[in-house]
Design a protein around this motif. Sequence first.
Motif, PDB file in Angstrom:
ATOM      1  N   ASN A 255       0.701  -1.173  -0.185  1.00  0.00           N
ATOM      2  CA  ASN A 255      -0.108  -0.054  -0.016  1.00  0.00           C
ATOM      3  C   ASN A 255       0.732   1.319  -0.068  1.00  0.00           C
ATOM      4  N   TYR A 256       0.332   2.235  -0.378  1.00  0.00           N
ATOM      5  CA  TYR A 256       0.991   3.561  -0.507  1.00  0.00           C
ATOM      6  C   TYR A 256       0.420   4.465   0.342  1.00  0.00           C
ATOM      7  N   LEU A 257       1.086   4.726   1.626  1.00  0.00           N
ATOM      8  CA  LEU A 257       0.319   5.502   2.877  1.00  0.00           C
ATOM      9  C   LEU A 257       0.980   6.986   2.863  1.00  0.00           C
ATOM     10  N   ILE A 258       0.483   7.767   2.070  1.00  0.00           N
ATOM     11  CA  ILE A 258       1.310   9.110   1.970  1.00  0.00           C
ATOM     12  C   ILE A 258       0.670  10.339   2.437  1.00  0.00           C
ATOM     13  N   GLY A 259       1.058  10.873   3.554  1.00  0.00           N
ATOM     14  CA  GLY A 259       0.686  12.131   3.939  1.00  0.00           C
ATOM     15  C   GLY A 259      -0.287  11.943   5.106  1.00  0.00           C
ATOM     16  N   ASN A 260      -0.036  10.844   6.025  1.00  0.00           N
ATOM     17  CA  ASN A 260      -1.071  10.487   7.173  1.00  0.00           C
ATOM     18  C   ASN A 260      -0.363  10.798   8.490  1.00  0.00           C
ATOM     19  N   SER A 261      -1.137  10.961   9.510  1.00  0.00           N
ATOM     20  CA  SER A 261      -0.638  11.130  10.698  1.00  0.00           C
ATOM     21  C   SER A 261       0.255   9.893  11.143  1.00  0.00           C
ATOM     22  N   SER A 262      -0.254   8.631  11.256  1.00  0.00           N
ATOM     23  CA  SER A 262       0.117   7.422  11.290  1.00  0.00           C
ATOM     24  C   SER A 262      -0.167   6.526   9.983  1.00  0.00           C
ATOM     25  N   GLY A 263       0.908   5.823   9.848  1.00  0.00           N
ATOM     26  CA  GLY A 263       0.729   4.904   8.715  1.00  0.00           C
ATOM     27  C   GLY A 263      -0.254   3.322   9.028  1.00  0.00           C
ATOM     28  N   VAL A 264       0.329   2.721   9.771  1.00  0.00           N
ATOM     29  CA  VAL A 264      -0.397   1.423   9.927  1.00  0.00           C
ATOM     30  C   VAL A 264      -0.454   1.214  11.549  1.00  0.00           C
ATOM     31  N   VAL A 265      -1.684   0.980  11.970  1.00  0.00           N
ATOM     32  CA  VAL A 265      -1.824   1.230  13.489  1.00  0.00           C
ATOM     33  C   VAL A 265      -2.535  -0.083  13.719  1.00  0.00           C
ATOM     34  N   LEU A 266      -1.966  -0.987  14.641  1.00  0.00           N
ATOM     35  CA  LEU A 266      -2.536  -2.296  15.004  1.00  0.00           C
ATOM     36  C   LEU A 266      -2.789  -2.307  16.632  1.00  0.00           C
ATOM     37  N   TRP A 267      -3.998  -2.246  16.827  1.00  0.00           N
ATOM     38  CA  TRP A 267      -4.465  -2.061  18.272  1.00  0.00           C
ATOM     39  C   TRP A 267      -5.433  -3.097  18.805  1.00  0.00           C
ATOM     40  N   ASN A 268      -4.767  -3.803  19.857  1.00  0.00           N
ATOM     41  CA  ASN A 268      -5.268  -4.990  20.494  1.00  0.00           C
ATOM     42  C   ASN A 268      -6.195  -5.824  19.848  1.00  0.00           C
ATOM     43  N   ASN A 269      -5.359  -6.716  18.944  1.00  0.00           N
ATOM     44  CA  ASN A 269      -5.942  -7.682  18.018  1.00  0.00           C
ATOM     45  C   ASN A 269      -6.093  -9.018  18.763  1.00  0.00           C
ATOM     46  N   ASN A 270      -6.324  -9.134  20.051  1.00  0.00           N
ATOM     47  CA  ASN A 270      -6.635 -10.593  20.603  1.00  0.00           C
ATOM     48  C   ASN A 270      -5.478 -11.340  20.577  1.00  0.00           C
ATOM     49  N   GLY A 271      -4.222 -10.959  20.296  1.00  0.00           N
ATOM     50  CA  GLY A 271      -3.171 -11.726  20.459  1.00  0.00           C
ATOM     51  C   GLY A 271      -2.619 -12.422  18.889  1.00  0.00           C
TER      52      GLY A 271
END
Length: 434
Positions: A255-271
């Motif tokens: 993916n092309y993640l351009i001009g965002n505050s964060s790129g990829v966020v992984l939050w509490n995915n049940n292990g």
Amino acid sequence: MVNINTFNVKGDDQNDDTGGFDKAIEYISKNGGILYIPKGNYYLDNKKRMRKGVYENSYIFIINQSFKIRLDKEAVLHYTNDFKGFRFRSTQDPTDKTINKFNVEIDGGIVDAAENYKTKVKNNPDIWAFVAETLSGFKVTNMTIRNIYGTSGIGAYSNTFTEISNNTFENVTGNPYDYVDNHGNGIYLNGVNSYLIENNKVINNVLKTQRLGTVGICIEGSRSGNGTIFNNTVTGYDRAIHVELIDGTATIYKNYLIGNSSGVVLWNNNGNKQIVDSNIITNRGLGKQSKSILYTSAGILMLGFETNTGTIIKNNEITVEKDYFIPNNLLQITSSDVNVANNIFSDLSKSLSLSVAQGRGTNQRVKRIIFTSNRVSGKRLDVYDASDIDISNNNLDLSEIVLSFDNSTNIYRKNTFSKESLNKNVKIFGRYIK
């Protein structure tokens, strides 16, 4: 196939088509088949929407048969006066998550909500282009969705499979007068068993909309399983891709993640393991004055202790340029058994750190982090409250390295330092370095 003109829908600039359009959607929801929408401008006005819908929700349609809506590429649906779009559901009770064997497909055309609300409102206006839930399959392709200030452009809840591909989302964001975290997504999926999100452009022009979008592509919910997020471009969001509370693996690839505050966020995915592979992530284009919605930001950000165990982060290129919005970190790892390999981390501001391993005290250490064959340029590399860490074969251009190791088998070898780092007399703090 049924032409929407059959329902006295004109598609010109002189007529309001709300009533006829709703009747056509009602018909196809009950009888199935293909609803064809030819070239034209279709004005849909919430003030003129007469149907009662489900529990007085005029935008909810109960599905009795599988169907497809096919729009000419020059068919434009103009949403006006808070027109909320179309929500398809196979169960009447909104708390019933039973999935029935119906499929809905939407292909082609344009949705433009620029003429929706123009007055200051608070909270989250429940506005989508299309939403589908409790279906066997939901597919949206080849659409342009623009100028939606609401919940999301496309939403999907509690489906067996959802595909969102080859679409363009322009200025799909949240209410600019209520800058909070519960609305403003380009693509939003919750509780979808499997999914494919590919070849979409999700572009929010912050200068025009006066706010970051919340999330470009969001996958969340405990019933969400394995899926792929591939070859999408996301610009102008607080989080380009956000994966939270899922029970499967999201493969986030190229993916092309351009001009965002964060790129990829992984939050509490049940292990559960997540895969972040071969993405381009940069702050380029996001102004320094931008205000993040989430309390922290990074190129790749992992939140929640031991909630993304076994995650793979490889072959990504993360760049922070000094003339744009500066996040809090380049990288943050908070789960064990994570493999970070062959990535390029480049902080041209020389102000950020990489939290390669971040536990929560001596009794809650992250373990078995492998950080190898990466190229790193920044201020500092941190390892806190961690055991059995392998940091090897990396090329490092840093001022400081903090290694908070215990008596476990920690490996630190075959790393090379740039001439700039050596000239700065890079400071290394830690114990039990082997």
